[in-house]
Scaffold this motif. Structure first.
Motif, PDB file in Angstrom:
ATOM      1  N   TRP A 179      56.041  51.263  98.664  1.00  7.37           N
ATOM      2  CA  TRP A 179      56.035  52.999  97.902  1.00  7.37           C
ATOM      3  C   TRP A 179      55.442  54.060  98.288  1.00  7.37           C
ATOM      4  CZ3 TRP A 179      59.943  55.577  95.589  1.00  7.37           C
ATOM      5  CH2 TRP A 179      59.693  56.189  94.631  1.00  7.37           C
ATOM      6  N   GLN A 180      54.379  54.075  98.587  1.00  8.86           N
ATOM      7  CA  GLN A 180      53.746  55.026  98.974  1.00  8.86           C
ATOM      8  C   GLN A 180      54.624  55.808 100.361  1.00  8.86           C
ATOM      9  OE1 GLN A 180      49.813  53.838  99.092  1.00  8.86           O
ATOM     10  NE2 GLN A 180      49.358  54.485  97.022  1.00  8.86           N
ATOM     11  N   SER A 181      54.586  54.480 101.087  1.00 12.64           N
ATOM     12  CA  SER A 181      55.031  55.726 102.228  1.00 12.64           C
ATOM     13  C   SER A 181      56.392  56.141 102.020  1.00 12.64           C
ATOM     14  CB  SER A 181      55.493  53.961 103.176  1.00 12.64           C
ATOM     15  OG  SER A 181      56.224  53.397 102.858  1.00 12.64           O
TER      16      SER A 181
ATOM     17  N   MET B   1      48.773  37.501  99.587  1.00 13.96           N
ATOM     18  CA  MET B   1      49.023  38.778  99.209  1.00 13.96           C
ATOM     19  C   MET B   1      48.283  39.333 101.654  1.00 13.96           C
ATOM     20  SD  MET B   1      48.453  42.340  97.472  1.00 13.96           S
ATOM     21  CE  MET B   1      47.730  43.733  98.770  1.00 13.96           C
ATOM     22  N   SER B   2      49.176  39.652 101.872  1.00 20.03           N
ATOM     23  CA  SER B   2      48.961  39.753 103.237  1.00 20.03           C
ATOM     24  C   SER B   2      48.813  41.202 103.535  1.00 20.03           C
ATOM     25  CB  SER B   2      49.224  38.728 104.793  1.00 20.03           C
ATOM     26  OG  SER B   2      50.551  38.372 103.971  1.00 20.03           O
ATOM     27  N   VAL B   3      47.899  42.181 104.188  1.00 17.75           N
ATOM     28  CA  VAL B   3      48.153  43.470 104.135  1.00 17.75           C
ATOM     29  C   VAL B   3      48.561  43.475 105.905  1.00 17.75           C
ATOM     30  CG1 VAL B   3      46.974  46.147 104.408  1.00 17.75           C
ATOM     31  CG2 VAL B   3      47.228  43.968 102.813  1.00 17.75           C
ATOM     32  N   LYS B   4      48.930  43.625 106.934  1.00 21.05           N
ATOM     33  CA  LYS B   4      48.258  43.379 108.227  1.00 21.05           C
ATOM     34  C   LYS B   4      47.849  44.389 108.294  1.00 21.05           C
ATOM     35  CE  LYS B   4      52.442  40.434 109.465  1.00 21.05           C
ATOM     36  NZ  LYS B   4      52.396  39.905 107.854  1.00 21.05           N
ATOM     37  N   THR B   5      47.106  44.991 109.314  1.00 22.51           N
ATOM     38  CA  THR B   5      46.289  46.239 109.991  1.00 22.51           C
ATOM     39  C   THR B   5      46.225  46.231 111.201  1.00 22.51           C
ATOM     40  OG1 THR B   5      44.435  45.515 108.928  1.00 22.51           O
ATOM     41  CG2 THR B   5      45.511  47.232 107.334  1.00 22.51           C
ATOM     42  N   PRO B   6      46.253  46.709 111.953  1.00 23.33           N
ATOM     43  CA  PRO B   6      46.103  46.741 113.626  1.00 23.33           C
ATOM     44  C   PRO B   6      44.147  47.490 113.440  1.00 23.33           C
ATOM     45  CG  PRO B   6      46.801  48.746 112.564  1.00 23.33           C
ATOM     46  CD  PRO B   6      46.714  48.106 111.824  1.00 23.33           C
ATOM     47  N   SER B  36      41.366  43.464  91.185  1.00 21.10           N
ATOM     48  CA  SER B  36      42.146  43.543  90.001  1.00 21.10           C
ATOM     49  C   SER B  36      43.079  44.910  90.048  1.00 21.10           C
ATOM     50  CB  SER B  36      41.373  43.530  88.393  1.00 21.10           C
ATOM     51  OG  SER B  36      40.269  44.172  88.792  1.00 21.10           O
ATOM     52  N   SER B  37      42.316  46.009  91.131  1.00 23.41           N
ATOM     53  CA  SER B  37      42.945  47.248  91.380  1.00 23.41           C
ATOM     54  C   SER B  37      44.179  46.888  92.262  1.00 23.41           C
ATOM     55  CB  SER B  37      42.371  48.492  91.217  1.00 23.41           C
ATOM     56  OG  SER B  37      41.102  48.381  92.599  1.00 23.41           O
ATOM     57  N   LYS B  38      43.786  46.105  93.117  1.00 17.56           N
ATOM     58  CA  LYS B  38      44.877  45.852  94.300  1.00 17.56           C
ATOM     59  C   LYS B  38      45.904  44.993  93.789  1.00 17.56           C
ATOM     60  CE  LYS B  38      43.705  47.296  98.069  1.00 17.56           C
ATOM     61  NZ  LYS B  38      43.753  47.152  99.575  1.00 17.56           N
ATOM     62  N   ALA B  42      49.568  45.672  93.438  1.00 19.86           N
ATOM     63  CA  ALA B  42      51.015  44.652  93.889  1.00 19.86           C
ATOM     64  C   ALA B  42      51.725  44.591  92.934  1.00 19.86           C
ATOM     65  CB  ALA B  42      50.177  43.696  94.269  1.00 19.86           C
ATOM     66  N   LEU B  43      51.136  44.827  91.639  1.00 17.37           N
ATOM     67  CA  LEU B  43      52.024  44.454  91.117  1.00 17.37           C
ATOM     68  C   LEU B  43      53.075  45.882  90.416  1.00 17.37           C
ATOM     69  CD1 LEU B  43      51.576  41.693  88.798  1.00 17.37           C
ATOM     70  CD2 LEU B  43      50.935  42.922  86.981  1.00 17.37           C
ATOM     71  N   LYS B  44      51.991  46.773  90.952  1.00 14.38           N
ATOM     72  CA  LYS B  44      53.081  48.183  90.624  1.00 14.38           C
ATOM     73  C   LYS B  44      54.415  47.919  91.649  1.00 14.38           C
ATOM     74  CE  LYS B  44      51.208  52.181  90.856  1.00 14.38           C
ATOM     75  NZ  LYS B  44      50.893  53.262  91.185  1.00 14.38           N
ATOM     76  N   GLU B  45      53.481  47.629  92.550  1.00 14.91           N
ATOM     77  CA  GLU B  45      54.421  47.429  93.895  1.00 14.91           C
ATOM     78  C   GLU B  45      56.647  46.905  93.731  1.00 14.91           C
ATOM     79  OE1 GLU B  45      53.944  50.462  95.696  1.00 14.91           O
ATOM     80  OE2 GLU B  45      55.101  49.284  96.726  1.00 14.91           O
ATOM     81  N   SER B  46      55.583  45.897  92.699  1.00 13.45           N
ATOM     82  CA  SER B  46      56.593  44.874  92.773  1.00 13.45           C
ATOM     83  C   SER B  46      57.670  45.399  91.817  1.00 13.45           C
ATOM     84  CB  SER B  46      55.963  43.463  91.873  1.00 13.45           C
ATOM     85  OG  SER B  46      55.395  42.458  92.989  1.00 13.45           O
TER      86      SER B  46
END
Lengths: 286, 331, 299
Positions: A179-181, B1-6, B36-38, B42-46
Motif C-alpha cells: 500500500w505504501q508503494s 510472512m516473508s519479506v524478500k529483501t535483497p 506486533s507492530s509488524k 500486515a493486518l492493515k495491509e490485508s
C-alpha cells in the motif's frame, strides 16, 4: 500490363471509397455542429444563461437546467470517481489472474453495455423506492453514477497502467509495504490521469436523459433546486421536452437549439479540457 | 510472512542459509515488540487490500443487482401474462378498454430492424474508415481524425434525436414523399451515426495489432497495398472487427432517446423501413411515467427491461468471447 | 491529490449551501398531469406567483394518466386531467387511501384537424371513429383524395387519448398504425407537414402566439349524426351546449380537501382573473353549474 493497371485501378477505387467514407463521417459531424451552432448561437445571450424559463417556457432562459445538470453531475462524480479509482487500483495493483478478476472485468464490460433506460429502471426501484430518496437529485445522480462506473474504472486503470513498474519496484525495494508503494509511488503520478479520464465519463453522464427521466428530472420548476432531495430541471431533459412535449414546439425551436448548443458546449468542453490536461501531463512526464 | 529483501537487514538466523531471505515471525520471539507492530501493519495491509477488492467486487454486485431487480419486478407480470404470449404476440395495448394486450413481438422486431439497419450502414463505413486510418492515412490525418471521432462519440443521444427531428425527418419526408420522416429509416441513420465511433475505434485497434509481418509478406509477394489491406490485414483482424461490430450493435439496441424522438412510436408491427416503429427502449420511456405502481402493466414494463438486459448482455458476452479468443491468439 | 481534495471540498460546500437553503423555501405546490392543460396551468401559475410572491408552484406534464398516478402515489398535490378517472384508478385510489376531489378549471373542444390541402371540411363522429379505429384506411371513403390516411394521436398516458377512445372510438382499440406523438404540439406540427394527416388536439393548441389559427391547418366541423348539423370547436355556444360532440371539461384533482395554498390557487384559477387567462389561451371558460360544483368541493 493489363493485370498491373487493373490492380492499380482497383486500388485507386478502393482507397477512393475509403476516403469517401471518411469524408462522409466528417461531413456528418460538421453538419451536426454547424446546424446546432448556427441555429443555437442566436439564442444564446446572458439572459438565456442566467434566467429561468418564462411565459410557458417560450421566453427566458435555461438557468435551472444548467444548475440542475451541474448538481446531478457532482453527485455522479462523488459516487463514480472514488469507487472507480478504488476498483481500478484493485484490478491493476492487487488482483491476480483469477476467476474473480475475470468475473470483475466481465461485469465491468457488461455494465457499460447495459441500456441507459435499464439503469433508469434500476434507479427507480433502488434509489427512488427502496432507499426512499424519492425523485431527486440524489436518486438521479446515484443512478448516473452507477452508469458511469465502468468508464471511471477503465479510465483509472489506464492511468495506473501508464505508471512504469519500476516506480513500484523501487518503493518495494526500499522496504515499503504494497500500500505504501502504491500511495507514494504510483498514485501521485496516476491520480491526475485518473481524474482527467473520469471527466470524460462525467461528460457522458451530463448528457444522458433516460436514467434521469423517472428519477428526478422535472418539466418546469420555478425555483432552483434547494436540496439534494428536490427535483431538478436538466439540460438533456429540457431539450427533449422543448423538442417534443412543449405546447408550441415550433415557436420555441430556437430555444431548443440554444439548449442543444449549451449542452454540446458543456460536454465537449469537458472532453476537451480532459484531453488537453492529459496531453500536457504526458508531455511533462516524458 | 516473508519479506524478500535483497539486502541482509532483516535476516533471521534461521533462514540465513537459504538464498531467499524470509522472516518467520512466529519462530522469532525476540522480535515480539516489533512483531506486533509488524503484525498490525500486515493486518492493515490485508484490510486495505480487502477494501480495494470489495470495490472491485461491487461491480459484480451491481450487475447482479440490476439483473435481480429486473427479474424480481418482472416475474409478477407473468402471473397474468403467459410468457409465450408476451414474446410472440404482436399487439401491445395494456390500456385498451377492450382487452389488455401484452405482446412485445412488434417491439422486438422494431428494435432489431433499426439496429440491423444501423449496422448495415455503420459496419462497412466504420470498418472502411478504420482501415483507412490504420493503413492509408497520413499520420497528420490520423491526429486530426481521431479526436474528431471522439467528438462524434461525445454528442449526447438527445441531441442526435433532436437533429433527427429537425434535420433528418423533413429531408426524408421530402425525399421519399412520405408525410413525415419519423420512421425506422430515420432511426437507423441516427443509430448508425452513434455506433460508428465504437466500431471505428475498436476496429482500428484491431487492425493496428495485426503484425506488420503479415503486411510486409503480402507486399513482398507483389500484392498492392489495397490487396494487402483488403485481403490480408482485414481478415487477420476480423475477430476484433467482429467484436467491434457486436459492441456497436449492443449500443444500438440499448439506445433510448434517439429512437424515442425520431421513429414515430406507432405500436403496429413494422411494415417496412418507412413505417413508424416503436422500440422496446422507447416504450419503457413512454409508459413508465404514467403507470400506477404494482400493476400488471408496471411489471410488464420491467419484463421488457429484462428482455433488453438479456439481449445486450448476450451481445456483449459474445463480443467478449471473440475478443478474448483473438487476444489469446496474439503472439 | 491536493487539488482533488480541494475541489471535492469546494464542491461539497457548494452542495451543502443548497441544502442549507432548504428551510427558507416555502412548500411547493406540485402539479402533474395533462399535456392539454400543462401550458394553460403553467401560465396560470406564473401569473399567480407574480401576484402572490412567496408562493411556489411546480408544473410537471406527463399526461393525464401520469397526473392521476401521481395523485394516487401521493407524489403531487394537484393532478391535471383531461378525462374522467377510470374505474380501476378510482379503486386504486381507494386502496391507497386517497379520496380525490375534482375541480373543473376550463372547458375544451377537442378539435379534429387535417392538413389545409385536404378538401374535406366536415365529418361525422362515426367517421372520425372509423378512421381512428383503422377501419377506414383511405381518404376517398370519406370524400377525400385517394391517399392512405395518416393518423396522428397521443400515447396512452394522455387524457385526450383516453377521452377520444371512450367518446369517439366507442371504447374500441385504436389503429396500431396511429403515430403516437408526445404531445399536442407534435400532432399540430405533424398534420401541418403531412397532406394526408389527421389529428386530435385541445382547442388551445390551434392558435399561434398572436392568437390566430396556425397556418397549414384546417379544423373540421363535426356532426353527431350523418346528415345532422356540424359544429366547429371554435363555437363557444356549441361547445357549452354539447352540440359540438367532442367537448369535455378539464379537471384538477386533489387528495381530499385541498390545503390552504392549493385551495387559494384553485379558487383563483376558477375565479374571474384565472378564467380571463383561460379564454386568452384559447380554451373556454367554465359555466355556472361547474362553478357551483367547484365551490361545493372546496369545503
Amino acid at each position: 500490363m493489363k493485370e498491373r493497371t487493373r490492380k492499380s485501378l482497383v486500388q485507386f477505387l478502393g482507397f477512393f471509397m475509403l476516403r469517401a467514407f471518411l469524408f462522409l463521417v466528417l461531413a456528418v459531424l460538421v453538419l451536426f455542429l454547424y446546424d446546432i451552432g448556427s441555429k443555437g448561437g442566436p439564442a444564446i445571450s446572458w439572459e438565456f444563461l442566467s434566467q429561468a424559463p418564462r411565459r410557458g417556457m417560450t421566453e427566458g432562459g435555461i438557468l435551472p437546467a444548467i444548475v440542475g445538470t451541474f448538481l446531478v453531475t457532482v453527485v455522479t462524480a462523488l459516487l463514480a470517481v472514488p469507487l472507480g479509482m478504488c476498483a481500478a487500483i484493485y484490478l491493476n495493483e492487487y488482483a491476480r489472474q483469477s476467476r474473480l478478476t475475470r468475473l470483475i472485468r466481465l461485469s465491468i464490460r457488461n455494465l457499460s453495455g447495459v441500456p441507459s433506460i435499464v439503469y433508469g429502471l434500476f434507479g427507480v426501484i433502488l434509489f427512488v423506492n427502496v432507499m426512499r430518496f424519492g425523485t431527486s437529485i440524489l436518486s438521479a445522480g446515484l443512478t448516473l453514477g452507477l452508469m458511469t462506473l465502468p468508464w471511471t474504472i477503465t479510465a483509472s486503470e489506464e492511468a495506473l497502467k501508464a505508471v512504469p513498474n519500476a516506480y513500484r519496484e523501487g518503493a518495494l525495494a526500499l522496504g515499503a509495504t504494497k500500500w505504501q508503494s502504491i500511495r507514494t509511488n504510483v498514485l501521485p503520478y496516476a491520480v491526475p490521469g485518473m481524474l482527467t479520464g473520469t471527466v470524460l465519463g462525467l461528460a457522458r453522464a451530463a448528457g444522458e436523459t433516460a436514467p434521469i427521466l423517472f428519477t428526478g428530472a422535472a418539466f418546469y420548476l420555478p425555483f432552483l433546486p434547494h436540496s439534494l432531495k428536490s427535483q431538478f430541471m436538466a439540460l438533456p431533459y429540457h431539450l427533449y421536452i422543448m423538442a417534443t412535449q412543449h405546447h408550441a414546439i415550433l415557436q420555441v425551436r430556437p430555444l431548443a437549439y440554444g439548449t442543444a448548443l449549451v449542452l454540446i458546449a458543456l460536454v465537449l468542453g469537458m472532453n476537451l479540457t480532459a484531453v488537453i490536461v492529459r496531453y500536457r501531463m504526458r508531455r511533462k512526464h516524458k | 510472512m516473508s519479506v524478500k529483501t535483497p539486502g541482509g537487514a532483516m535476516d533471521s538466523p534461521k533462514n540465513h542459509s537459504a538464498g531467499v531471505v524470509s522472516l518467520d515471525w512466529e519462530e522469532a520471539p525476540r522480535f515480539r515488540r516489533t512483531m506486533s507492530s509488524k503484525r498490525w501493519a500486515a493486518l492493515k495491509e490485508s484490510a486495505i487490500r480487502a477494501f480495494f477488492q470489495a470495490s472491485g467486487i461491487l461491480t459484480i454486485l451491481v450487475l447482479l443487482g440490476i439483473f435481480a431487480t429486473l427479474l424480481a419486478t418482472a416475474v409478477p407480470a407473468f402471473r397474468e401474462i403467459p410468457v409465450s404470449e408476451f414474446l410472440t404476440k404482436t399487439a401491445w395495448d395494456p390500456t385498451s378498454p377492450e382487452k389488455a394486450e401484452y405482446g412485445i413481438l412488434s417491439m422486438i422486431v422494431s428494435t432489431l430492424m433499426v439496429t440491423i439497419g444501423a449496422l448495415l450502414l455503420a459496419v462497412p463505413i466504420g470498418v472502411g474508415v478504420a482501415a483507412y486510418l490504420s493503413d492509408v492515412a497520413h499520420w497528420r490525418v490520423r491526429e486530426i481524425v481521431k479526436p474528431v471521432i471522439e467528438i462524434l462519440a461525445g454528442i449526447p443521444s438527445v441531441v442526435v434525436g433532436f437533429l433527427g427531428i429537425v434535420l433528418f425527418a423533413p429531408t426524408l419526408a421530402k425525399f421519399f414523399h412520405t408525410g413525415n420522416g419519423l420512421n425506422a429509416l430515420n432511426g437507423s441513420l441516427l443509430l448508425a451515426i452513434m455506433a460508428l465511433p465504437t466500431i471505428i475505434s475498436i476496429s482500428e485497434d484491431s487492425l493496428n495489432s495485426v503484425p506488420a509481418a503479415y503486411s510486409e509478406a503480402s507486399l513482398a509477394l507483389g500484392a498492392t497495398r489495397w490487396q494487402t489491406l483488403a485481403r490480408v490485414k482485414v481478415p487477420a483482424g476480423l475477430s476484433g472487427i467482429i467484436a467491434a461490430c457486436m459492441l456497436g450493435m449492443g449500443r444500438a439496441i440499448g439506445e433510448t432517446m434517439t429512437v424515442l424522438m425520431a421513429t414515430g412510436n406507432a405500436r403496429a408491427f413494422p411494415h417496412g423501413l418507412l413505417s413508424s416503429v416503436r422500440t422496446m427502449t422507447a416504450d419503457i420511456a413512454i409508459e413508465l411515467g404514467e403507470v400506477p405502481y404494482f400493476t400488471t402493466h408496471y411489471y410488464a414494463l420491467f419484463a421488457i427491461g429484462l428482455v433488453l438486459f438479456i439481449m445486450t448482455f448476450s451481445v456483449n458476452l459474445v463480443a467478449d468471447v471473440i475478443l478474448r479468443k483473438y487476444q489469446e491468439r496474439e503472439p | 491529490m491536493k487539488k482533488a481534495l480541494i475541489t471535492a471540498l469546494v464542491v461539497t460546500g457548494f452542495v451543502s449551501a443548497f441544502a442549507a437553503a432548504a428551510p427558507s423555501q416555502k412548500k411547493m405546490i406540485q402539479i402533474k398531469g395533462s399535456d392539454t392543460l400543462v401550458n394553460l396551468v403553467q401560465i396560470l401559475s406564473e401569473e399567480y406567483m407574480a401576484k402572490n410572491p412567496g408562493t411556489a408552484i411546480a408544473v410537471l406534464g406527463g399526461g393525464s394518466g401520469t397526473g392521476i398516478t401521481g395523485l394516487i402515489n401521493q407524489t403531487c398535490d394537484i393532478a391535471d386531467h383531461s378525462r374522467e378517472w377510470k374505474q380501476s384508478e378510482i379503486e386504486q385510489a381507494r386502496e391507497q387511501g386517497v379520496k380525490p376531489r375534482f375541480f373543473i378549471v376550463a372547458v375544451d373542444g377537442v378539435s379534429i384537424i387535417v392538413n389545409e390541402k385536404n378538401p374535406i371540411a366536415k365529418m361525422t363522429m362515426a367517421e372520425v371513429g372509423a378512421l381512428y379505429r383503422g377501419e377506414i384506411k383511405s381518404w376517398d371513403a370519406v370524400g377525400g383524395p385517394n391517399t392512405p390516411v395518416s393518423l396522428y394521436g397521443r400515447q396512452s398516458n394522455s387524457g385526450t387519448y383516453v377521452f377520444m377512445q371512450e367518446h369517439v372510438l366507442g371504447n374500441k382499440n385504436y389503429s396500431p398504425d396511429m403515430k403516437e406523438m408526445n404531445g399536442n404540439a407534435q400532432i399540430v406540427e405533424g398534420v401541418i407537414q403531412d397532406e394526408a394527416g389527421i389529428g386530435y388536439v385541445g382547442v388551445g393548441y390551434l392558435f399561434d402566439r398572436e392568437g390566430k389559427i396556425r397556418k397549414g391547418l384546417k379544423i373540421l366541423d363535426i356532426s353527431k349524426t350523418a346528415g345532422g348539423p356540424a359544429f366547429s370547436p371554435l363555437d363557444k355556444a356549441a361547445v357549452d351546449s354539447g352540440e359540438y360532440p367532442v367537448s369535455r371539461p378539464l379537471f384538477q384533482a386533489t387528495n381530499g380537501k385541498p390545503g390552504p395554498q392549493t385551495a387559494a390557487f384553485i379558487a383563483w384559477e376558477t375565479g374571474p382573473e384565472g378564467q380571463a387567462i383561460v379564454a386568452r389561451e384559447g380554451f373556454f371558460t367554465i359555466g355556472a353549474p361547474a362553478k357551483a360544483q367547484n365551490e361545493k368541493n372546496m369545503k
